[in-house]
Design a protein around this motif. Structure first.
Motif, PDB file in Angstrom:
ATOM      1  N   LEU A 330      45.684  -2.198 105.496  1.00 55.71           N
ATOM      2  CA  LEU A 330      44.992  -2.518 104.251  1.00 55.71           C
ATOM      3  C   LEU A 330      43.696  -3.273 104.514  1.00 55.71           C
ATOM      4  CD1 LEU A 330      47.952  -3.557 101.925  1.00 55.71           C
ATOM      5  CD2 LEU A 330      46.428  -1.598 101.617  1.00 55.71           C
ATOM      6  N   ARG A 331      43.709  -4.189 105.458  1.00 53.16           N
ATOM      7  CA  ARG A 331      42.484  -4.921 105.791  1.00 53.16           C
ATOM      8  C   ARG A 331      41.417  -3.976 106.332  1.00 53.16           C
ATOM      9  NH1 ARG A 331      43.102 -10.708 106.766  1.00 53.16           N
ATOM     10  NH2 ARG A 331      41.433 -10.537 108.314  1.00 53.16           N
ATOM     11  N   GLN A 332      41.835  -3.011 107.145  1.00 54.99           N
ATOM     12  CA  GLN A 332      40.873  -2.043 107.669  1.00 54.99           C
ATOM     13  C   GLN A 332      40.312  -1.179 106.547  1.00 54.99           C
ATOM     14  OE1 GLN A 332      42.142   0.295 111.084  1.00 54.99           O
ATOM     15  NE2 GLN A 332      40.966   2.060 110.384  1.00 54.99           N
ATOM     16  N   LEU A 333      41.178  -0.743 105.621  1.00 51.55           N
ATOM     17  CA  LEU A 333      40.722   0.074 104.499  1.00 51.55           C
ATOM     18  C   LEU A 333      39.768  -0.714 103.607  1.00 51.55           C
ATOM     19  CD1 LEU A 333      40.754   2.635 102.840  1.00 51.55           C
ATOM     20  CD2 LEU A 333      42.896   1.899 101.794  1.00 51.55           C
ATOM     21  N   LEU A 334      40.071  -1.968 103.335  1.00 49.18           N
ATOM     22  CA  LEU A 334      39.174  -2.796 102.526  1.00 49.18           C
ATOM     23  C   LEU A 334      37.836  -2.994 103.227  1.00 49.18           C
ATOM     24  CD1 LEU A 334      41.708  -5.472 101.246  1.00 49.18           C
ATOM     25  CD2 LEU A 334      40.434  -3.847  99.835  1.00 49.18           C
ATOM     26  N   GLY A 335      37.850  -3.127 104.550  1.00 47.03           N
ATOM     27  CA  GLY A 335      36.597  -3.230 105.288  1.00 47.03           C
ATOM     28  C   GLY A 335      35.754  -1.987 105.141  1.00 47.03           C
ATOM     29  N   GLU A 336      36.393  -0.801 105.154  1.00 48.17           N
ATOM     30  CA  GLU A 336      35.660   0.446 104.970  1.00 48.17           C
ATOM     31  C   GLU A 336      35.157   0.596 103.545  1.00 48.17           C
ATOM     32  OE1 GLU A 336      37.189   3.823 107.778  1.00 48.17           O
ATOM     33  OE2 GLU A 336      38.929   2.872 106.872  1.00 48.17           O
ATOM     34  N   LEU A 337      35.787  -0.090 102.592  1.00 46.18           N
ATOM     35  CA  LEU A 337      35.303  -0.104 101.214  1.00 46.18           C
ATOM     36  C   LEU A 337      34.241  -1.171 100.997  1.00 46.18           C
ATOM     37  CD1 LEU A 337      38.675   0.287  99.252  1.00 46.18           C
ATOM     38  CD2 LEU A 337      37.014   2.062  99.806  1.00 46.18           C
ATOM     39  N   HIS A 338      33.788  -1.806 102.079  1.00 44.10           N
ATOM     40  CA  HIS A 338      32.775  -2.866 102.038  1.00 44.10           C
ATOM     41  C   HIS A 338      33.264  -4.063 101.230  1.00 44.10           C
ATOM     42  CE1 HIS A 338      29.861  -0.182 103.945  1.00 44.10           C
ATOM     43  NE2 HIS A 338      30.268   0.756 103.112  1.00 44.10           N
ATOM     44  N   CYS A 339      34.567  -4.335 101.306  1.00 44.62           N
ATOM     45  CA  CYS A 339      35.167  -5.518 100.679  1.00 44.62           C
ATOM     46  C   CYS A 339      36.022  -6.219 101.723  1.00 44.62           C
ATOM     47  CB  CYS A 339      36.011  -5.131  99.466  1.00 44.62           C
ATOM     48  SG  CYS A 339      35.104  -4.340  98.140  1.00 44.62           S
ATOM     49  N   GLY A 340      35.395  -6.593 102.818  1.00 40.67           N
ATOM     50  CA  GLY A 340      36.124  -7.164 103.932  1.00 40.67           C
ATOM     51  C   GLY A 340      36.860  -8.446 103.566  1.00 40.67           C
ATOM     52  N   VAL A 341      38.024  -8.626 104.182  1.00 40.48           N
ATOM     53  CA  VAL A 341      38.839  -9.823 103.966  1.00 40.48           C
ATOM     54  C   VAL A 341      38.545 -10.799 105.089  1.00 40.48           C
ATOM     55  CG1 VAL A 341      41.181 -10.718 103.736  1.00 40.48           C
ATOM     56  CG2 VAL A 341      40.622  -8.441 102.848  1.00 40.48           C
ATOM     57  N   THR A 342      38.072 -11.977 104.731  1.00 42.67           N
ATOM     58  CA  THR A 342      37.702 -12.975 105.745  1.00 42.67           C
ATOM     59  C   THR A 342      38.841 -13.931 106.058  1.00 42.67           C
ATOM     60  OG1 THR A 342      36.790 -14.400 104.003  1.00 42.67           O
ATOM     61  CG2 THR A 342      35.267 -12.877 105.094  1.00 42.67           C
ATOM     62  N   LYS A 343      39.722 -14.174 105.091  1.00 46.23           N
ATOM     63  CA  LYS A 343      40.821 -15.106 105.307  1.00 46.23           C
ATOM     64  C   LYS A 343      41.982 -14.406 106.019  1.00 46.23           C
ATOM     65  CE  LYS A 343      39.785 -17.880 101.188  1.00 46.23           C
ATOM     66  NZ  LYS A 343      40.327 -18.407  99.910  1.00 46.23           N
ATOM     67  N   ALA A 344      42.763 -15.194 106.720  1.00 46.75           N
ATOM     68  CA  ALA A 344      43.933 -14.652 107.406  1.00 46.75           C
ATOM     69  C   ALA A 344      44.982 -14.201 106.393  1.00 46.75           C
ATOM     70  CB  ALA A 344      44.535 -15.696 108.350  1.00 46.75           C
ATOM     71  N   THR A 345      45.676 -13.138 106.722  1.00 42.39           N
ATOM     72  CA  THR A 345      46.771 -12.664 105.881  1.00 42.39           C
ATOM     73  C   THR A 345      47.997 -13.534 106.108  1.00 42.39           C
ATOM     74  OG1 THR A 345      45.984 -10.376 105.892  1.00 42.39           O
ATOM     75  CG2 THR A 345      48.316 -10.730 105.445  1.00 42.39           C
ATOM     76  N   VAL A 346      48.598 -13.993 105.029  1.00 42.55           N
ATOM     77  CA  VAL A 346      49.799 -14.822 105.110  1.00 42.55           C
ATOM     78  C   VAL A 346      51.016 -13.937 104.835  1.00 42.55           C
ATOM     79  CG1 VAL A 346      51.045 -16.797 104.182  1.00 42.55           C
ATOM     80  CG2 VAL A 346      48.551 -16.875 104.388  1.00 42.55           C
ATOM     81  N   THR A 347      51.948 -13.895 105.774  1.00 47.00           N
ATOM     82  CA  THR A 347      53.198 -13.159 105.610  1.00 47.00           C
ATOM     83  C   THR A 347      54.336 -14.159 105.478  1.00 47.00           C
ATOM     84  OG1 THR A 347      52.376 -11.308 106.939  1.00 47.00           O
ATOM     85  CG2 THR A 347      54.756 -11.469 106.640  1.00 47.00           C
ATOM     86  N   TYR A 348      55.037 -14.088 104.348  1.00 49.39           N
ATOM     87  CA  TYR A 348      56.129 -15.014 104.082  1.00 49.39           C
ATOM     88  C   TYR A 348      57.471 -14.398 104.492  1.00 49.39           C
ATOM     89  CZ  TYR A 348      52.854 -17.798 101.346  1.00 49.39           C
ATOM     90  OH  TYR A 348      51.789 -18.573 100.946  1.00 49.39           O
ATOM     91  N   CYS A 349      58.279 -15.203 105.158  1.00 52.51           N
ATOM     92  CA  CYS A 349      59.595 -14.779 105.629  1.00 52.51           C
ATOM     93  C   CYS A 349      60.576 -15.912 105.374  1.00 52.51           C
ATOM     94  CB  CYS A 349      59.522 -14.419 107.120  1.00 52.51           C
ATOM     95  SG  CYS A 349      61.112 -14.004 107.856  1.00 52.51           S
ATOM     96  N   ASP A 350      61.817 -15.575 105.002  1.00 50.47           N
ATOM     97  CA  ASP A 350      62.798 -16.622 104.707  1.00 50.47           C
ATOM     98  C   ASP A 350      63.726 -16.914 105.875  1.00 50.47           C
ATOM     99  OD1 ASP A 350      64.289 -14.346 104.702  1.00 50.47           O
ATOM    100  OD2 ASP A 350      65.043 -14.524 102.651  1.00 50.47           O
ATOM    101  N   ASN A 351      63.344 -16.469 107.087  1.00 42.78           N
ATOM    102  CA  ASN A 351      64.147 -16.727 108.272  1.00 42.78           C
ATOM    103  C   ASN A 351      63.373 -17.650 109.212  1.00 42.78           C
ATOM    104  OD1 ASN A 351      64.976 -15.896 111.251  1.00 42.78           O
ATOM    105  ND2 ASN A 351      66.699 -15.358 109.920  1.00 42.78           N
ATOM    106  N   ASP A 352      63.908 -18.839 109.472  1.00 45.59           N
ATOM    107  CA  ASP A 352      63.212 -19.823 110.293  1.00 45.59           C
ATOM    108  C   ASP A 352      62.993 -19.330 111.716  1.00 45.59           C
ATOM    109  OD1 ASP A 352      62.858 -21.851 108.365  1.00 45.59           O
ATOM    110  OD2 ASP A 352      64.962 -22.426 108.551  1.00 45.59           O
ATOM    111  N   SER A 353      63.969 -18.603 112.272  1.00 43.41           N
ATOM    112  CA  SER A 353      63.838 -18.131 113.648  1.00 43.41           C
ATOM    113  C   SER A 353      62.688 -17.138 113.793  1.00 43.41           C
ATOM    114  CB  SER A 353      65.148 -17.484 114.111  1.00 43.41           C
ATOM    115  OG  SER A 353      66.205 -18.420 114.110  1.00 43.41           O
ATOM    116  N   ALA A 354      62.534 -16.249 112.809  1.00 42.94           N
ATOM    117  CA  ALA A 354      61.439 -15.276 112.858  1.00 42.94           C
ATOM    118  C   ALA A 354      60.093 -15.980 112.750  1.00 42.94           C
ATOM    119  CB  ALA A 354      61.598 -14.243 111.746  1.00 42.94           C
ATOM    120  N   VAL A 355      60.003 -16.997 111.909  1.00 45.33           N
ATOM    121  CA  VAL A 355      58.760 -17.752 111.784  1.00 45.33           C
ATOM    122  C   VAL A 355      58.440 -18.458 113.096  1.00 45.33           C
ATOM    123  CG1 VAL A 355      57.625 -19.661 110.584  1.00 45.33           C
ATOM    124  CG2 VAL A 355      59.051 -18.059 109.302  1.00 45.33           C
ATOM    125  N   TYR A 356      59.453 -19.033 113.727  1.00 43.89           N
ATOM    126  CA  TYR A 356      59.241 -19.755 114.986  1.00 43.89           C
ATOM    127  C   TYR A 356      58.800 -18.806 116.097  1.00 43.89           C
ATOM    128  CZ  TYR A 356      60.391 -22.346 119.234  1.00 43.89           C
ATOM    129  OH  TYR A 356      60.344 -22.941 120.464  1.00 43.89           O
TER     130      TYR A 356
END
Length: 424
Positions: A330-356
């Motif tokens: 999606l970030r690549q597609l938005l860049g090609e639409l000249h609407c680049g995303v500058t902020k980091a994408t935040v992915t939320y997960c409810d498992n502490d081990s996966a986050v670690y």
């Protein structure tokens, strides 16, 4: 279940652009397309020449029904679009972008249906007139219907609905007047392959095969439809009961659609979840994710993982990797639409081990089975494109993509998935 690229691209160009004229090029494949390789169908019996019994026809035009006709038409149109100054996107072959100074236009092509949108009415009219010089194009005005999806302009955005498509499925199933259900699947909706075989498997496959496209505007159906489609090869009575429950839920929610709320803050946010060893037959896990652009849900998925996970952390991390891959696309597609995303994408997960594990650079025994996913996610975290954070289970929107929920929980999550009545 996940939406195909074209509806996702439609959502994106609706969110990042202004007026949307809709075009439909009438019978362009029949009249406007010349094939590179000439089709050679056999002669009709009444026209066979006794002296040349093996002769065939040499057609001058591409016809509907020929396998190469859609590809030849697409090549023909794409070549002309490039001459007009459009550039095809690498993320979606059916999406073209044109930029002239400060003006920009997007063109989405699906066979002979075209959606054209841009920032300047003058630019749009110029493109339309130049298309009419080459093809038989009819201007249908503002976008209201595309790929079986009704598009309605509402406050601060758009609402996408498939009410007509849903009613057609219910009519085919003979359930137009059935009693509505409050949820598409119950909280214990993990089906096995046991049970009596149903009599009419063909009808089951026909109805179940029609449901995935309904999830384009109904993300709350994704998990239930995925469960029904898993058993299309050998449907049993329990699977038929699930299919009927899905249709009963659709009966009570035909007027609902996907609300795309516009936002000036184009940040990409994802929620990922996994139901560890949820399949009673194979013990494979089910992973799901929801991806938002600003406040609008633009992509989602509910899918059984291809291999068995040996721990819940492994299953959750595979789900995080799938969500990260979708966010990168999606970030690549938005860049090609000249609407680049500058902020980091935040992915939320409810498992502490996966986050670690997403931030831990040290390999250990718990991660060797998913080493590729570990490297993939961790590399994006180190590049600053991705952050993996913990979210409480009660706020995990992707939970609806991995398991059946109670009525109260399902309705709460459904509103978080931007599914609203069309009369908002």
């Amino acid at each position: 279940m996940e939406p195909p690229p074209s509806p996702i691209s439609l959502c994106l160009i609706l969110l990042v652009s202004l007026p949307q004229p809709s075009l439909a090029s009438g019978d362009a494949v029949l009249h406007c397309c010349s094939l590179r390789c000439s089709p050679l169908p056999p002669l009709v019996a009444d026209f066979v020449d006794p002296e040349h019994p093996n002769a065939v026809c040499l057609l001058d035009k591409s016809l509907y029904g020929l396998r190469q006709a859609p590809r030849a038409w697409f090549t023909r149109f794409a070549d002309y679009a490039i001459k007009l100054g459009f550039n095809p996107t690498r993320s979606d072959a059916s999406l073209f972008v044109l930029r002239r100074g400060h003006d920009i236009a997007y063109l989405l092509l699906y066979v002979d249906d075209i959606v054209l949108t841009g920032s300047s009415p003058a630019l749009l009219q110029d493109i339309i007139q130049r298309l009419k010089l080459e093809f038989a194009v009819k201007d249908l005005g503002d976008l209201r219907f595309f790929l079986g999806i009704d598009v309605k302009r509402i406050a601060e955005g758009f609402c996408l609905s498939q009410q007509r498509y849903a009613e057609d499925i219910l009519e085919r199933a003979g359930m137009t007047n059935c009693k509505p259900a409050t949820t598409p699947i119950d909280a214990k909706g993990k089906l096995s392959t046991d049970g009596p075989v149903i009599d009419d498997a063909k009808t089951y496959r026909s109805l179940a095969g029609a449901l995935p496209y309904l999830t384009v505007t109904r993300p709350g159906l994704a998990f239930a439809v995925q469960q029904a489609c898993l058993h299309m090869h050998d449907p049993r009575a329990t699977h038929l009961a699930l299919l009927k429950r899905i249709l009963r839920y659709v009966r009570g929610t035909t007027t609902m659609g996907l609300y795309l709320r516009g936002s000036v803050d184009l940040t990409v946010t994802a929620y990922s979840d996994a139901d560890w060893a949820g399949c009673p037959d194979t013990r494979r896990s089910t992973s799901g994710f929801c991806v938002y652009l600003g406040d609008a849900l633009v992509s989602w998925s509910s899918k059984r993982q291809p291999t068995v996970s040996r721990s819940s952390a492994e299953a959750e991390y595979r789900a995080v990797a799938n969500a990260a891959a979708e966010c990168i696309w999606l970030r690549q597609l938005l860049g090609e639409l000249h609407c680049g995303v500058t902020k980091a994408t935040v992915t939320y997960c409810d498992n502490d081990s996966a986050v670690y594990m997403s931030a831990n650079p040290i390999h250990h025994k718990r991660t060797k089975h998913i080493e590729l996913d570990i490297h993939f996610v961790r590399e994006r975290v180190q590049m600053g494109d991705l952050r993996v954070l913990h979210v409480p289970t009660g706020e995990q929107y992707a939970d609806v993509m991995t398991k059946g929920l109670s009525t109260a929980a399902f309705e709460a999550f459904r509103s978080s998935l931007c599914v609203v009545p069309m009369n908002v």
